[in-house]
Design an enzyme around this catalytic site. Structure first.
Site, PDB file in Angstrom:
ATOM      1  N   GLU A 136      24.896 -31.598  51.297  1.00  0.00           N
ATOM      2  CA  GLU A 136      24.339 -32.139  52.549  1.00  0.00           C
ATOM      3  C   GLU A 136      22.854 -32.514  52.433  1.00  0.00           C
ATOM      4  OE1 GLU A 136      25.298 -29.366  55.658  1.00  0.00           O
ATOM      5  OE2 GLU A 136      27.420 -29.334  55.137  1.00  0.00           O
ATOM      6  N   ASN A 172      28.304 -32.815  47.565  1.00  0.00           N
ATOM      7  CA  ASN A 172      29.218 -32.486  48.659  1.00  0.00           C
ATOM      8  C   ASN A 172      28.558 -32.764  50.003  1.00  0.00           C
ATOM      9  OD1 ASN A 172      31.824 -31.155  49.376  1.00  0.00           O
ATOM     10  ND2 ASN A 172      30.516 -29.588  50.297  1.00  0.00           N
ATOM     11  N   HIS A 208      35.287 -32.653  57.939  1.00  0.00           N
ATOM     12  CA  HIS A 208      35.353 -31.902  59.194  1.00  0.00           C
ATOM     13  C   HIS A 208      35.556 -32.930  60.314  1.00  0.00           C
ATOM     14  CE1 HIS A 208      34.347 -28.129  57.344  1.00  0.00           C
ATOM     15  NE2 HIS A 208      33.237 -28.619  56.833  1.00  0.00           N
ATOM     16  N   GLU A 238      36.580 -29.574  52.412  1.00  0.00           N
ATOM     17  CA  GLU A 238      36.451 -28.631  53.540  1.00  0.00           C
ATOM     18  C   GLU A 238      37.256 -29.109  54.743  1.00  0.00           C
ATOM     19  OE1 GLU A 238      32.351 -27.628  54.437  1.00  0.00           O
ATOM     20  OE2 GLU A 238      31.741 -27.755  52.325  1.00  0.00           O
ATOM     21  N   ASP A 240      39.224 -29.825  57.888  1.00  0.00           N
ATOM     22  CA  ASP A 240      39.798 -29.317  59.135  1.00  0.00           C
ATOM     23  C   ASP A 240      39.678 -30.421  60.174  1.00  0.00           C
ATOM     24  OD1 ASP A 240      37.069 -29.129  60.000  1.00  0.00           O
ATOM     25  OD2 ASP A 240      37.010 -26.989  59.602  1.00  0.00           O
TER      26      ASP A 240
END
Length: 438
Positions: A136, A172, A208, A238, A240
């Site tokens: 990030e 990432n 996400h 990651e 979701d």
């Protein structure tokens, strides 16, 4: 009720991926119902420590390293024969106060960063399939977050490459899953490192997402292709997909299932997409409610470990199929665009997990897991859950005759089923081994 264990990792590997995995937390590992699923390496072939390898856990005081927390998930992955994605070395968040509140020059902070990377990677050398080296780095407009300057990224990757030449090194980030300023910035990281002859092996798409706002299949595949064209692999790291408000309605669960199907389909469609990690697998331990007020229910398993339509959608895209007696209807309707009248598994709070075969602990041996594990599981089923549909079909995702439902396989090397897709979809070539009704 007996359980049909669909084995997401076995299915994913059969489709050409390296793994299908999940993140986990140390505090969850005392939950035996949870670990019965987590430890099944045919369901999850890869684990990621969600927090225990971050800076505040591994170097709480300058130069004082502790790996008591960080060693837990790696040890479990090794015992289970699961791949390990290590996470994360350099991130602006979850820093100990001595870093975030310290007085630094670029030179002194750079040395602190290099020392941290060296010590942490040395601890886990030989254990990690991949490391998220930098996490990030960018704002939403593609500008750098406040840092010691953009050159910290090449320094971090160069240091990581020297410490562990065998681990895959990843950048990432979130909101880089479709084209835009932030995705372009991440792409430029790859180009810059390549131009400097500094190793970067992959880019992690955190994914996400929000139900109904997930990028389309085409938007995701185009974006993934833009990264793999630069000579790096990609992965969803990651995943979701949260509902903005809960509880979700049946229609919202159906949309969530479609969103999961699109994301998994995107990875299957791009040769360089090597795996998918969901950010824990059950709502019981999701980070979403604490981070997004009013939101939740983001994961394929409910809090009671029963499976959502999203789980069925993932399995269908991965090519899973089963037959069994229709004994019960799923609590929430599964979208007919994803699932037909084929029996769909539900694992309930009092279910027993079928035993799994031992998974290999390396990338190559992971790909060689016996495909027979799925048929073994099917043979052990005594009952399954039927999903209703308005149009009856055969109990197979790959019928020899007739039409193939949306998201099902319709072609590829060795495929012998029907190539005729349901109305409104077309049999689309994803790679030489896999074509899909889209």
């Amino acid at each position: 009720m007996a359980v049909l264990w669909y084995e997401q990792d076995t299915l994913a590997v059969a489709k050409g991926l390296t793994y299908f995995g999940t993140a986990t937390e140390n505090g969850e590992l005392s939950d035996t119902q949870y670990t019965a699923i987590l430890d099944n390496s045919t369901e999850f072939g890869q684990l990621t420590p969600a927090n225990a390898q971050k800076w505040d856990s591994t170097e709480p005081s300058q130069g004082v390293f502790t790996f008591t927390k960080g060693d837990v998930v790696p040890a479990r992955a090794k015992a289970n024969g699961q791949l390990l994605r290590c996470h994360t070395l350099v991130w602006y968040s979850q820093l100990p106060s001595w870093v975030s509140a310290g007085t630094w020059t670029n030179a002194t902070l750079t040395e602190v960063m290099k020392n941290h990377i060296t010590k942490v990677m040395t601890q886990y050398k030989g254990q990690c399939y991949a490391w998220d080296v930098v996490n990030e780095a960018f704002n939403e407009d593609g500008t750098y977050r406040e840092s010691i300057g953009p050159e910290y990224i090449p320094i971090a990757f160069q240091t990581a490459s020297e410490v562990d030449p065998d681990a895959k090194l990843y950048y990432n980030d979130f909101n880089i899953e479709s084209s835009g300023a932030k995705s372009t910035a991440a792409l430029n990281v790859v180009k810059d490192l390549k131009a400097k002859s500094i190793r970067i092996d992959g880019v992690g798409m955190q994914a996400h997402f929000i139900v109904g706002s997930t990028p389309s299949l085409s938007a995701q595949t185009t974006n993934l292709d833009s990264f793999t064209a630069q000579g790096v692999e990609v992965a969803y790291t990651e995943l979701d997909i949260r509902h903005s408000s809960v509880p979700a309605s049946a229609a919202q669960l159906a949309t969530q299932a479609d969103d999961y199907a699109n994301t998994v389909s995107a990875c299957l469609a791009v040769t360089g997409c090597i795996g998918i990690t969901i950010w824990d697998f059950t709502d019981k331990y999701s980070w979403v409610p604490s981070a997004f007020s009013g939101a939740g229910e983001a994961l394929p398993y409910n809090e009671d470990f029963s499976k959502k339509p999203a789980y069925a959608a993932i399995v269908k895209v991965l090519g899973g199929a089963a037959t069994g007696a229709a004994t019960k209807v799923v609590d929430a309707a599964v979208p007919t665009s994803v699932v037909s009248s084929t029996a769909v598994p539900v694992i309930s709070a009092n279910s027993t997990v079928l035993s799994s075969t031992a998974a290999a602990s390396t990338k190559d041996s992971c790909k060689s897991k016996a495909a027979t594990t799925l048929s073994t599981a099917v043979s052990q089923v005594t009952s399954a859950v039927a999903v209703p549909t308005t149009t009856p079909s055969t109990n197979s995702t790959t019928p020899a005759t007739g039409t193939v439902a949306k998201y099902y396989q319709c072609g590829g090397t060795g495929y012998t089923g029907s190539t005729s897709c349901v109305a409104g979809t077309t049999c689309t070539v994803q790679n030489e081994f896999y074509s899909q009704c889209l």
